[in-house]
Design an enzyme around this catalytic site. Structure first.
Site, PDB file in Angstrom:
ATOM      1  N   SER A  75       1.093  -1.268  -0.099  1.00  0.00           N
ATOM      2  CA  SER A  75       0.153   0.102  -0.020  1.00  0.00           C
ATOM      3  C   SER A  75       0.946   1.356  -0.077  1.00  0.00           C
ATOM      4  CB  SER A  75      -1.518  -0.083   1.099  1.00  0.00           C
ATOM      5  OG  SER A  75      -1.959   1.085   0.952  1.00  0.00           O
ATOM      6  N   HIS A 180      -8.812   1.452   0.470  1.00  0.00           N
ATOM      7  CA  HIS A 180      -8.793   0.357  -1.433  1.00  0.00           C
ATOM      8  C   HIS A 180     -10.582   0.108  -1.225  1.00  0.00           C
ATOM      9  CE1 HIS A 180      -4.680   0.180  -0.459  1.00  0.00           C
ATOM     10  NE2 HIS A 180      -4.635   0.223   0.612  1.00  0.00           N
TER      11      HIS A 180
END
Length: 281
Positions: A75, A180
């Site tokens: 990430s 996300h």
């Protein structure tokens, strides 16, 4: 070389940054706040830049011991990896991470209705079925037995109940947003506009994208898409192994990624040397 994402924060991050990357400490305090390391547990606005700085402080130490052939980051760790690989300047990387954390937190506050659910299951079929039924996104594919669902709170409640009926372990994560997932869409365009002003160079070594599970091709666009796309960490691990990686070193903070490597891959070495040294100090 692996660079961690949110959830990896440790109590000694500020000391590590002050010791090894004081330039980033000063810039982070100016970009975010003087107390961002102390507030890393309060939200993504503070956690993301704090972890970014700590990961690069760790890399400053480890680059004297290792010469990586490949890099990846989980990430936000993608941006740390791109800086370490020379594709981005550290200052630009920090500005991107600070904006990313702020925009994601603002998107979560704007919707006011989002969270995440960690699921432990080797058989993914029930999880996929529940996600489709409840309109949740698979936000993180972290390991063969570890997925994270993301979406509206009511949908998470329903999914938790459905998974419990099938005796699948699930646990709500202490986050205040559906990261996300499509609920992060308000962060996309402001972040895209920021990336347009950042210089991107060819990296010294390949850096893998969590959006594609392959080396970055379009850094700006893939960083933008990462905000609303799943973190395909299991695919990244498989791709690294296919590219010949046999030894995985985590920069820290923490050792989350080292544990995920060991869950995901056979016949490889994985270590978080700085975390081990801190534990033995």
């Amino acid at each position: 070389m692996l660079f961690p994402g949110q959830g990896s924060q440790t109590a000694d991050m500020r000391d590590q940054v002050e010791r090894h990357r004081p330039d980033l400490l000063e810039l982070a305090q100016a970009e975010v706040s003087d107390d961002l390391f102390e507030r890393a547990g309060d939200g993504t606005r503070w956690a993301q830049p704090a972890i970014f700085c700590a990961a690069l402080a760790g890399y400053e130490v480890l680059k004297e011991r290792y010469e990586p052939d490949l890099m990846a980051g989980h990430s936000l760790g993608e941006i740390s990896a791109l800086v370490a690989a020379g594709a981005l300047d550290a200052e630009d990387g920090l500005r991107l991470v600070a904006a990313r954390g702020r925009l994601m937190q603002e998107a979560a506050e704007e919707t006011g209705d989002g969270g995440m659910l960690a699921v432990r299951a080797r058989d993914r079929a029930p999880v996929d079925q529940v996600a489709a039924r409840t309109n949740l996104s698979i936000a993180n594919d972290n390991a063969p037995d570890q997925l994270v669902l993301s979406g509206a709170l009511a949908a998470l409640d329903e999914a938790e109940a459905l998974l419990r009926e099938q005796r699948v372990r699930a646990k709500r994560l202490p986050v205040a947003g559906a990261f996300h997932s499509p609920l992060m869409e308000p962060a996309v365009e402001p972040f895209r506009r920021l990336t347009e002003h950042v210089e991107v160079r060819a990296p010294r070594v390949s850096v893998l994208s969590c959006v594609t599970g392959a080396p970055f091709q379009d850094v700006r666009e893939q960083l933008v898409q990462a905000i609303v796309s799943p973190v395909r960490w299991t695919d990244v691990m498989s791709a690294l192994q296919d590219l010949g990686a046999t030894h995985y070193v985590e920069t820290g903070p923490g050792r989350v990624l080292t544990n995920l490597v060991r869950k995901s891959l056979d016949d490889v070495e994985a270590e978080a040397p700085l975390a081990m040294e801190a534990a033995g100090a």
